[in-house]
Scaffold this motif. Structure first.
Motif, PDB file in Angstrom:
ATOM      1  N   SER A 107       0.885  -1.163   0.000  1.00 18.06           N
ATOM      2  CA  SER A 107       0.000   0.000   0.000  1.00 18.06           C
ATOM      3  C   SER A 107       0.925   1.215   0.000  1.00 18.06           C
ATOM      4  CB  SER A 107      -0.907  -0.048   1.237  1.00 18.06           C
ATOM      5  OG  SER A 107      -0.957   1.178   1.905  1.00 18.06           O
ATOM      6  N   LEU A 108       0.557   2.241  -0.808  1.00 19.61           N
ATOM      7  CA  LEU A 108       1.425   3.401  -0.978  1.00 19.61           C
ATOM      8  C   LEU A 108       1.132   4.478   0.059  1.00 19.61           C
ATOM      9  CD1 LEU A 108       3.712   3.969  -2.915  1.00 19.61           C
ATOM     10  CD2 LEU A 108       2.064   5.064  -4.449  1.00 19.61           C
ATOM     11  N   LYS A 109      -0.161   4.714   0.336  1.00 25.80           N
ATOM     12  CA  LYS A 109      -0.592   5.736   1.281  1.00 25.80           C
ATOM     13  C   LYS A 109      -1.650   5.162   2.209  1.00 25.80           C
ATOM     14  CE  LYS A 109       0.159   9.500  -2.025  1.00 25.80           C
ATOM     15  NZ  LYS A 109      -0.442  10.673  -2.661  1.00 25.80           N
ATOM     16  N   PRO A 110      -1.309   4.793   3.406  1.00 23.08           N
ATOM     17  CA  PRO A 110      -0.005   4.819   4.044  1.00 23.08           C
ATOM     18  C   PRO A 110       0.951   3.806   3.436  1.00 23.08           C
ATOM     19  CG  PRO A 110      -1.540   3.627   5.426  1.00 23.08           C
ATOM     20  CD  PRO A 110      -2.344   4.215   4.292  1.00 23.08           C
ATOM     21  N   PHE A 111       2.265   4.049   3.652  1.00 16.99           N
ATOM     22  CA  PHE A 111       3.269   3.215   3.016  1.00 16.99           C
ATOM     23  C   PHE A 111       3.470   1.903   3.769  1.00 16.99           C
ATOM     24  CE2 PHE A 111       7.524   1.800   1.791  1.00 16.99           C
ATOM     25  CZ  PHE A 111       7.392   1.859   0.411  1.00 16.99           C
ATOM     26  N   ASN A 112       3.280   0.800   3.048  1.00 19.75           N
ATOM     27  CA  ASN A 112       3.486  -0.531   3.612  1.00 19.75           C
ATOM     28  C   ASN A 112       4.201  -1.383   2.598  1.00 19.75           C
ATOM     29  OD1 ASN A 112       1.985  -0.737   6.293  1.00 19.75           O
ATOM     30  ND2 ASN A 112       0.545   0.337   4.968  1.00 19.75           N
ATOM     31  N   ALA A 113       5.349  -1.938   2.987  1.00 21.47           N
ATOM     32  CA  ALA A 113       6.151  -2.680   2.022  1.00 21.47           C
ATOM     33  C   ALA A 113       7.035  -3.696   2.723  1.00 21.47           C
ATOM     34  CB  ALA A 113       7.014  -1.715   1.216  1.00 21.47           C
ATOM     35  N   GLU A 114       7.376  -4.751   1.992  1.00 20.72           N
ATOM     36  CA  GLU A 114       8.269  -5.782   2.517  1.00 20.72           C
ATOM     37  C   GLU A 114       9.377  -6.037   1.493  1.00 20.72           C
ATOM     38  OE1 GLU A 114       6.443  -9.911   2.523  1.00 20.72           O
ATOM     39  OE2 GLU A 114       4.735  -8.801   1.726  1.00 20.72           O
ATOM     40  N   PRO A 115      10.558  -6.497   1.964  1.00 18.08           N
ATOM     41  CA  PRO A 115      11.608  -6.831   0.992  1.00 18.08           C
ATOM     42  C   PRO A 115      11.222  -8.095   0.220  1.00 18.08           C
ATOM     43  CG  PRO A 115      12.281  -7.474   3.209  1.00 18.08           C
ATOM     44  CD  PRO A 115      10.963  -6.756   3.348  1.00 18.08           C
ATOM     45  N   PRO A 116      11.822  -8.297  -0.971  1.00 23.87           N
ATOM     46  CA  PRO A 116      11.591  -9.562  -1.669  1.00 23.87           C
ATOM     47  C   PRO A 116      12.054 -10.703  -0.755  1.00 23.87           C
ATOM     48  CG  PRO A 116      12.882  -8.035  -3.030  1.00 23.87           C
ATOM     49  CD  PRO A 116      12.794  -7.439  -1.661  1.00 23.87           C
ATOM     50  N   SER A 117      11.254 -11.762  -0.634  1.00 23.30           N
ATOM     51  CA  SER A 117      11.627 -12.809   0.321  1.00 23.30           C
ATOM     52  C   SER A 117      12.948 -13.473  -0.063  1.00 23.30           C
ATOM     53  CB  SER A 117      10.507 -13.843   0.449  1.00 23.30           C
ATOM     54  OG  SER A 117      10.171 -14.347  -0.815  1.00 23.30           O
ATOM     55  N   SER A 118      13.303 -13.432  -1.367  1.00 27.27           N
ATOM     56  CA  SER A 118      14.547 -14.082  -1.811  1.00 27.27           C
ATOM     57  C   SER A 118      15.785 -13.421  -1.213  1.00 27.27           C
ATOM     58  CB  SER A 118      14.639 -14.032  -3.337  1.00 27.27           C
ATOM     59  OG  SER A 118      14.603 -12.691  -3.773  1.00 27.27           O
ATOM     60  N   ILE A 119      15.706 -12.125  -0.838  1.00 29.72           N
ATOM     61  CA  ILE A 119      16.894 -11.471  -0.263  1.00 29.72           C
ATOM     62  C   ILE A 119      16.796 -11.305   1.251  1.00 29.72           C
ATOM     63  CG2 ILE A 119      17.402 -10.242  -2.419  1.00 29.72           C
ATOM     64  CD1 ILE A 119      16.476  -7.640  -1.007  1.00 29.72           C
ATOM     65  N   LEU A 120      15.638 -11.670   1.821  1.00 39.61           N
ATOM     66  CA  LEU A 120      15.425 -11.431   3.258  1.00 39.61           C
ATOM     67  C   LEU A 120      16.485 -12.104   4.120  1.00 39.61           C
ATOM     68  CD1 LEU A 120      13.611 -10.230   5.475  1.00 39.61           C
ATOM     69  CD2 LEU A 120      12.271 -12.333   5.398  1.00 39.61           C
ATOM     70  N   SER A 121      16.889 -13.327   3.733  1.00 39.21           N
ATOM     71  CA  SER A 121      17.842 -14.058   4.575  1.00 39.21           C
ATOM     72  C   SER A 121      19.287 -13.908   4.093  1.00 39.21           C
ATOM     73  CB  SER A 121      17.449 -15.540   4.638  1.00 39.21           C
ATOM     74  OG  SER A 121      17.457 -16.101   3.343  1.00 39.21           O
ATOM     75  N   ASP A 122      19.542 -12.937   3.200  1.00 37.29           N
ATOM     76  CA  ASP A 122      20.926 -12.692   2.769  1.00 37.29           C
ATOM     77  C   ASP A 122      21.755 -12.040   3.869  1.00 37.29           C
ATOM     78  OD1 ASP A 122      20.310 -13.748   0.361  1.00 37.29           O
ATOM     79  OD2 ASP A 122      20.380 -11.870  -0.773  1.00 37.29           O
ATOM     80  N   ASN A 123      21.081 -11.299   4.739  1.00 38.86           N
ATOM     81  CA  ASN A 123      21.779 -10.603   5.819  1.00 38.86           C
ATOM     82  C   ASN A 123      21.153 -10.967   7.153  1.00 38.86           C
ATOM     83  OD1 ASN A 123      23.410  -8.557   4.109  1.00 38.86           O
ATOM     84  ND2 ASN A 123      21.305  -8.314   3.401  1.00 38.86           N
ATOM     85  N   TYR A 124      22.019 -11.301   8.135  1.00 37.68           N
ATOM     86  CA  TYR A 124      21.483 -11.577   9.472  1.00 37.68           C
ATOM     87  C   TYR A 124      20.844 -10.305  10.045  1.00 37.68           C
ATOM     88  CZ  TYR A 124      20.986 -13.070  14.233  1.00 37.68           C
ATOM     89  OH  TYR A 124      20.454 -13.367  15.449  1.00 37.68           O
ATOM     90  N   ILE A 125      21.563  -9.178   9.885  1.00 32.84           N
ATOM     91  CA  ILE A 125      21.005  -7.875  10.242  1.00 32.84           C
ATOM     92  C   ILE A 125      20.416  -7.279   8.971  1.00 32.84           C
ATOM     93  CG2 ILE A 125      21.511  -5.543  11.104  1.00 32.84           C
ATOM     94  CD1 ILE A 125      21.949  -7.655  13.261  1.00 32.84           C
ATOM     95  N   THR A 126      19.119  -7.062   8.957  1.00 29.92           N
ATOM     96  CA  THR A 126      18.468  -6.533   7.753  1.00 29.92           C
ATOM     97  C   THR A 126      18.896  -5.074   7.544  1.00 29.92           C
ATOM     98  OG1 THR A 126      16.549  -7.842   8.464  1.00 29.92           O
ATOM     99  CG2 THR A 126      16.239  -6.347   6.583  1.00 29.92           C
ATOM    100  N   PRO A 127      19.433  -4.719   6.364  1.00 28.79           N
ATOM    101  CA  PRO A 127      19.742  -3.305   6.125  1.00 28.79           C
ATOM    102  C   PRO A 127      18.461  -2.459   6.292  1.00 28.79           C
ATOM    103  CG  PRO A 127      20.679  -4.693   4.392  1.00 28.79           C
ATOM    104  CD  PRO A 127      19.780  -5.569   5.216  1.00 28.79           C
ATOM    105  N   SER A 128      18.607  -1.275   6.924  1.00 28.48           N
ATOM    106  CA  SER A 128      17.415  -0.471   7.233  1.00 28.48           C
ATOM    107  C   SER A 128      16.577  -0.156   5.998  1.00 28.48           C
ATOM    108  CB  SER A 128      17.833   0.834   7.920  1.00 28.48           C
ATOM    109  OG  SER A 128      18.586   0.541   9.081  1.00 28.48           O
ATOM    110  N   VAL A 129      17.239   0.078   4.852  1.00 28.22           N
ATOM    111  CA  VAL A 129      16.477   0.479   3.656  1.00 28.22           C
ATOM    112  C   VAL A 129      15.515  -0.607   3.164  1.00 28.22           C
ATOM    113  CG1 VAL A 129      18.087   2.226   2.795  1.00 28.22           C
ATOM    114  CG2 VAL A 129      18.420  -0.176   2.138  1.00 28.22           C
ATOM    115  N   ILE A 130      15.833  -1.877   3.446  1.00 29.60           N
ATOM    116  CA  ILE A 130      14.907  -2.923   3.003  1.00 29.60           C
ATOM    117  C   ILE A 130      14.127  -3.550   4.161  1.00 29.60           C
ATOM    118  CG2 ILE A 130      16.132  -3.459   0.858  1.00 29.60           C
ATOM    119  CD1 ILE A 130      16.993  -6.122   2.476  1.00 29.60           C
ATOM    120  N   PHE A 131      14.379  -3.103   5.393  1.00 23.77           N
ATOM    121  CA  PHE A 131      13.594  -3.551   6.559  1.00 23.77           C
ATOM    122  C   PHE A 131      12.115  -3.286   6.256  1.00 23.77           C
ATOM    123  CE2 PHE A 131      12.011  -3.587  10.885  1.00 23.77           C
ATOM    124  CZ  PHE A 131      12.960  -4.241  11.674  1.00 23.77           C
ATOM    125  N   PHE A 132      11.237  -4.233   6.547  1.00 23.96           N
ATOM    126  CA  PHE A 132       9.816  -4.029   6.208  1.00 23.96           C
ATOM    127  C   PHE A 132       9.295  -2.755   6.866  1.00 23.96           C
ATOM    128  CE2 PHE A 132       6.729  -4.901   9.655  1.00 23.96           C
ATOM    129  CZ  PHE A 132       7.559  -5.365  10.662  1.00 23.96           C
TER     130      PHE A 132
END
Ligand code: MTE
Ligand code: MO
Length: 383
Positions: A17-42
């Motif tokens: 949803s754009l307004k309000p903004f709701n988004a999740e990272p692609p699940s394929s990259i979710l487990s690439d980092n133990y600490i999720t980078p803030s820019v792709i944090f849901f």
């Protein structure tokens, strides 16, 4: 447009949803980092992102003996010791889309990535409350700590939630008034300048853009505490639901999901094995102690390797009851001869031996929350 001051966002995010903004990272990259980078944090916002001036920002505290207290950002940072924890946040609606396959539910159609993991730094809520006079006399009366955000709807009503007083003031609770995420100032989407991080507790109580704290005999009166974020029987529908009859969700149940391979993709029979990856987490500080993986729909099982850091790195085990962060897991499973399709399944076990239910229908609920059935992914095997 109340949404004219929204921050820019990473293009990889999958927007719900754009307004309000709701988004999740692609699940394929979710487990690439133990600490999720803030820019792709849901990101889960109910309202426009408020732009808060750090110079004029004040955090108000009510319900303590001295009357109303008011803290500047600098006071919060300089008067209280800085604590850092690694904690996973999960939205109550994570994996809601799977509930829709049983029967339509009401809510954002989250996939498996309305969950992310970060390091958070800030003052302990306990230290701040004690500084302003919290003690046995307050504890004898109050039972909840309410939080109010600075984000408001068109009628001026702010986002709000509350947690049990015990969680807020106990030495073991680790509840933070966080001003940093992953070593930097909180990004606007994640609550700049201050949010509460309540580890082990559903995302909804981790109030962003925190404006006010109220120590109280009552739970928050907010819509999101009273008439949302509660679980019900599969037999309860919108005609019969009584929100007063169910407790507000706080600690979340055991969860796990498969991030690799993706649904509908293929694996090569010549590889002889398939690498399966995912995440697992449980609420209330309960540690994930095992993840079982099957590639034949749950007939036979294999135990996955768990990790608590990046690139095979292992953090020391958390103290009992303080496992706030997820575990990533991985396993290579030998391919059976002549299989044409695999049904990959995962299920996790926490330190209380809580396990996930095998199917979603018996836990279906009209709001589509607490969706934690065994996660299943089907892939083809290429000869
Ligand atoms: N706090 C405020 N002030 N406003 C909100 O809309 N959303 C809540 C919680 N805190 C929300 C909020 C919900 S439902 C979730 S799941 C988390 O924030 C999401 O946190 P994130 O956006 O940092 O991932
Ligand atoms: Mo949420």
């Amino acid at each position: 447009d109340p949404y004219s001051a929204e921050p820019t966002r990473h293009p990889a995010l999958q927007i719900n949803s754009l307004k309000p903004f709701n988004a999740e990272p692609p699940s394929s990259i979710l487990s690439d980092n133990y600490i999720t980078p803030s820019v792709i944090f849901f990101k889960r916002n109910h309202l426009p992102v408020p732009r808060v001036d750090p110079e004029t920002y004040r955090l108000e505290i009510e319900g303590l003996p001295g009357g109303v207290a008011s803290l500047t950002l600098n006071e919060l940072k300089s008067c209280f010791p800085k604590h850092t924890i690694t904690a996973t946040l999960q939205c109550a609606g994570n994996r809601r889309s799977e509930m829709n396959t049983v029967k339509q539910v009401k809510g954002l159609n989250w996939g498996i990535a309305a969950i992310s993991n970060a390091t958070w730094s800030g003052a302990l809520l306990r230290d701040v409350l004690v500084h302003y006079g919290f003690g046995p006399e307050v504890a004898a009366k109050a039972q909840h700590v309410q939080f109010e955000g600075l984000d408001k709807d068109v009628t001026g009503t702010a986002y709000g939630a509350s947690i049990p007083l015990n969680k807020a003031v106990s030495e073991e609770g680790d509840v933070l008034l966080a001003y940093e995420m992953n070593g930097e100032d909180l990004p606007p989407d994640h609550g700049y300048p201050v949010r509460v991080v309540v580890p082990g507790i559903v995302g909804a109580r981790n109030v962003k853009w925190l404006g006010k704290i109220v120590v109280s005999e009552e739970e928050s009166k907010s819509h999101w505490q009273q008439n949302d974020y509660k679980g019900f029987s599969p037999g309860t529908d919108w005609d019969t639901v009584d929100f007063k009859s169910a407790p507000a969700i706080q600690e979340l149940p055991i969860q796990s999901a498969i991030t690799h391979p993706a649904e509908g993709t293929s694996v090569d029979a010549n590889d002889g094995e398939v690498t399966v990856k995912g995440y697992a987490w449980s609420g209330g500080g309960r540690e994930v102690v095992r993840v079982d993986v099957s590639i034949d729909g749950g007939k036979t099982w294999h135990v996955a390797k768990l990790r608590t850091g990046d690139k095979g790195q292992q953090a020391p085990p958390p103290p009992p009851g303080k496992a706030w962060a997820w575990k990533l897991w991985e396993i290579d499973v030998p391919l059976p001869h002549s299989a044409q399709e695999l049904e990959i399944v995962c299920k996790a076990v926490d330190s209380s031996y809580n396990m996930q239910p095998d199917t979603v229908a018996p836990i279906w609920n009209l709001r589509g929350v607490l969706s934690n059935a065994w996660h299943r992914v089907k892939v083809k095997v290429n000869e």
